[in-house]
Design a protein around this motif. Structure first.
Motif, PDB file in Angstrom:
ATOM      1  N   ASN A 111       6.511   7.399   5.630  1.00 46.35           N
ATOM      2  CA  ASN A 111       5.150   7.281   5.093  1.00 46.35           C
ATOM      3  C   ASN A 111       4.512   8.651   4.917  1.00 46.35           C
ATOM      4  O   ASN A 111       3.842   8.906   3.916  1.00 46.35           O
ATOM      5  N   ARG A 147      -6.767   9.892  11.953  1.00 47.11           N
ATOM      6  CA  ARG A 147      -6.796   8.686  11.101  1.00 47.11           C
ATOM      7  C   ARG A 147      -5.879   7.626  11.711  1.00 47.11           C
ATOM      8  O   ARG A 147      -4.738   7.916  12.066  1.00 47.11           O
ATOM      9  N   SER A 157       1.274  -3.935   7.384  1.00 46.66           N
ATOM     10  CA  SER A 157       1.717  -3.384   8.660  1.00 46.66           C
ATOM     11  C   SER A 157       1.292  -4.355   9.760  1.00 46.66           C
ATOM     12  O   SER A 157       0.215  -4.971   9.677  1.00 46.66           O
ATOM     13  N   GLN A 188      -4.759   3.163  11.670  1.00 46.03           N
ATOM     14  CA  GLN A 188      -4.827   1.843  11.047  1.00 46.03           C
ATOM     15  C   GLN A 188      -5.871   1.021  11.811  1.00 46.03           C
ATOM     16  O   GLN A 188      -6.292   1.422  12.895  1.00 46.03           O
ATOM     17  N   TYR A 198       6.467  -4.359   9.494  1.00 51.39           N
ATOM     18  CA  TYR A 198       5.716  -5.241   8.596  1.00 51.39           C
ATOM     19  C   TYR A 198       6.056  -6.710   8.814  1.00 51.39           C
ATOM     20  O   TYR A 198       7.168  -7.037   9.232  1.00 51.39           O
ATOM     21  N   LYS A 206       9.315   0.075   2.552  1.00 55.08           N
ATOM     22  CA  LYS A 206       8.719  -1.211   2.144  1.00 55.08           C
ATOM     23  C   LYS A 206       8.702  -1.349   0.622  1.00 55.08           C
ATOM     24  O   LYS A 206       8.966  -2.426   0.084  1.00 55.08           O
ATOM     25  N   VAL A 265       0.802  -1.235   0.000  1.00 55.72           N
ATOM     26  CA  VAL A 265       0.000   0.000   0.000  1.00 55.72           C
ATOM     27  C   VAL A 265       0.831   1.281   0.000  1.00 55.72           C
ATOM     28  O   VAL A 265       0.272   2.365  -0.117  1.00 55.72           O
ATOM     29  N   VAL A 266       2.150   1.141   0.137  1.00 56.06           N
ATOM     30  CA  VAL A 266       2.959   2.369   0.251  1.00 56.06           C
ATOM     31  C   VAL A 266       3.554   2.759  -1.108  1.00 56.06           C
ATOM     32  O   VAL A 266       3.425   2.033  -2.099  1.00 56.06           O
ATOM     33  N   GLU A 291      -2.207  -4.584  11.127  1.00 54.58           N
ATOM     34  CA  GLU A 291      -3.334  -5.075  10.327  1.00 54.58           C
ATOM     35  C   GLU A 291      -3.678  -6.547  10.601  1.00 54.58           C
ATOM     36  O   GLU A 291      -4.625  -7.072  10.028  1.00 54.58           O
ATOM     37  N   ASN A 329       2.392   8.408  11.921  1.00 63.25           N
ATOM     38  CA  ASN A 329       3.119   7.603  10.940  1.00 63.25           C
ATOM     39  C   ASN A 329       4.612   7.770  11.140  1.00 63.25           C
ATOM     40  O   ASN A 329       5.049   8.783  11.658  1.00 63.25           O
ATOM     41  N   LEU A 385       5.993   1.146  13.821  1.00 65.44           N
ATOM     42  CA  LEU A 385       5.272   0.583  12.662  1.00 65.44           C
ATOM     43  C   LEU A 385       6.259  -0.241  11.833  1.00 65.44           C
ATOM     44  O   LEU A 385       7.291   0.264  11.380  1.00 65.44           O
ATOM     45  N   PHE A 418      -5.052   3.186   4.308  1.00 67.69           N
ATOM     46  CA  PHE A 418      -3.904   4.070   4.071  1.00 67.69           C
ATOM     47  C   PHE A 418      -4.113   4.886   2.796  1.00 67.69           C
ATOM     48  O   PHE A 418      -3.790   6.071   2.737  1.00 67.69           O
ATOM     49  N   ASP A 451      -5.402  -1.832   2.094  1.00 71.82           N
ATOM     50  CA  ASP A 451      -5.012  -2.691   3.216  1.00 71.82           C
ATOM     51  C   ASP A 451      -6.178  -3.464   3.832  1.00 71.82           C
ATOM     52  O   ASP A 451      -5.972  -4.487   4.442  1.00 71.82           O
TER      53      ASP A 451
HETATM   54  C1  LMR Z   1      -0.783   2.668   7.469  1.00 66.94           C
HETATM   55  O1  LMR Z   1      -1.907   2.299   7.114  1.00 66.94           O
HETATM   56  O2  LMR Z   1      -0.545   3.745   8.016  1.00 66.94           O
HETATM   57  C2  LMR Z   1       0.351   1.711   7.217  1.00 66.94           C
HETATM   58  O3  LMR Z   1      -0.153   0.416   7.316  1.00 66.94           O
HETATM   59  C3  LMR Z   1       0.923   1.912   5.868  1.00 66.94           C
HETATM   60  C4  LMR Z   1       2.080   0.974   5.658  1.00 66.94           C
HETATM   61  O4  LMR Z   1       1.865  -0.129   5.178  1.00 66.94           O
HETATM   62  O5  LMR Z   1       3.188   1.392   5.990  1.00 66.94           O
END
Ligand code: LMR
Length: 325
Positions: A203, A159, A80, A161, A226, A30, A23-24, A83, A199, A224, A182, A62
């Protein structure tokens, strides 16, 4: 008659495709590590495996990507760690606990130790295999308004996650958490659906969120990172030799990811500073202590979902002292 054809049918020459969705941005840590893995996988398997990387939620956002992986619509992800609760693997919430990792050594003690293995075992009954943990970095709060003390976030729509711990963290500050993909965060900040977010700087910068956030406080209140995961049935079906090469490519990509993450976050912070869009606040020790005091009670409310015994093991591994702060 074509004996060669019978022995090696046409499809055997076709490369095996691994669709790797994330998603980034491609230039976030990442994104770079995913490209690195794709290149090394291609080289090490002499082109027999082709990894197609889909960045910036172009394939799945995500919220959808976990289901797509379980269904086999995509073979590899690096969501992340926040999630993983959607799978019911709530122990992963440990990574979101405020201040749990004093530094990267404390983080490694979890990801590279026995706890990391236990977490990956939780994924197997869900048809998922964990391959590696990749770093991003420590998170800072940003908002449209100064952030010096916890009270500054009171009433702000933030906002987040999809993590219960992060939700509780925002509630502990008196903020109003909004779980959101995201891919929707930038627009939500731009139009004012939410006032702020949290964040790692990489990001924030690579999604240009700093352009729509007037203030950034270097709180580093949480982490944060993964987990790189694959569809287990797909992975187990690969010829053993190829799998070995892919494991090697993943080991190399993991060292690369963990080596660049810190530099990328420092460079992103510098780029945000230079852009002049966002006032950056370095917290004074008493301000830092006030955030810590406000956020540490979240450990207690999360303990039930993480598991008391696991939480004790995590404290032991990281050297975190619960009474501290
Ligand atoms: C987010 O949603 O802020 C993170 O999961 C984004 C990411 O994958 O770094």
């Amino acid at each position: 008659m074509c004996f060669g054809c019978a022995l090696s049918p046409a499809w055997a020459d076709e490369p095996i495709i691994i669709r790797f969705s994330h998603v980034v941005a491609p230039d976030a840590p990442k994104g770079k590590a995913a490209e690195f893995f794709a290149r090394r996988a291609h080289e090490l398997t002499d082109g027999r495996v082709r990894v197609e990387v889909y960045a910036n939620s172009t394939l799945y956002a995500d919220r959808e990507e976990m289901e797509a992986l379980q269904l086999g619509a995509v073979q590899m992800l690096a969501p992340s760690l926040a999630e993983f609760s959607v799978l019911g693997a709530t122990a992963f919430e440990l990574f979101d606990l405020p201040y749990i990792f004093g530094d990267r050594a404390a983080l490694r003690a979890v990801t590279e130790g026995e706890i990391g293995g236990r977490l990956f075992e939780l994924l197997e009954p869900r048809g998922i295999k964990g391959l590696a943990f990749w770093d991003n970095g420590f998170k800072s709060f940003s908002a449209n308004g100064p952030i010096r003390r916890p009270e500054d976030l009171a009433g702000k729509r933030m906002r987040i996650q999809s993590s219960r711990v992060i939700e509780e963290q925002m509630l502990a500050l008196g903020a109003v958490p909004h779980m959101m993909a995201f891919s929707d965060a930038y627009e939500a900040l731009r139009v004012g659906v939410v006032d702020g977010t949290e964040n790692p700087h990489s990001n924030l910068y690579t999604q240009r969120m700093h352009e729509v956030q007037s203030h950034l406080a270097l709180t580093e209140h949480g982490y944060l990172g993964y987990a790189v995961i694959v569809n287990k049935r797909f992975w187990d079906s690969l010829p053993r030799g190829l799998r070995r090469q892919l494991e090697r490519a993943m080991r190399e990509a993991t060292s690369y990811a963990n080596q660049i993450a810190r530099e990328e976050n420092m460079a992103a912070l510098e780029a945000i500073r230079l852009s002049g869009t966002t006032e950056i606040h370095e917290l004074a020790p008493e301000e830092r202590a006030a955030f810590r005091r406000a956020l540490l009670p979240v450990h207690r409310s999360a303990a039930g979902r993480i598991g008391e015994e696991l939480l004790r093991d995590i404290y032991r591994a990281t050297g975190f002292v619960p009474e501290d702060g």
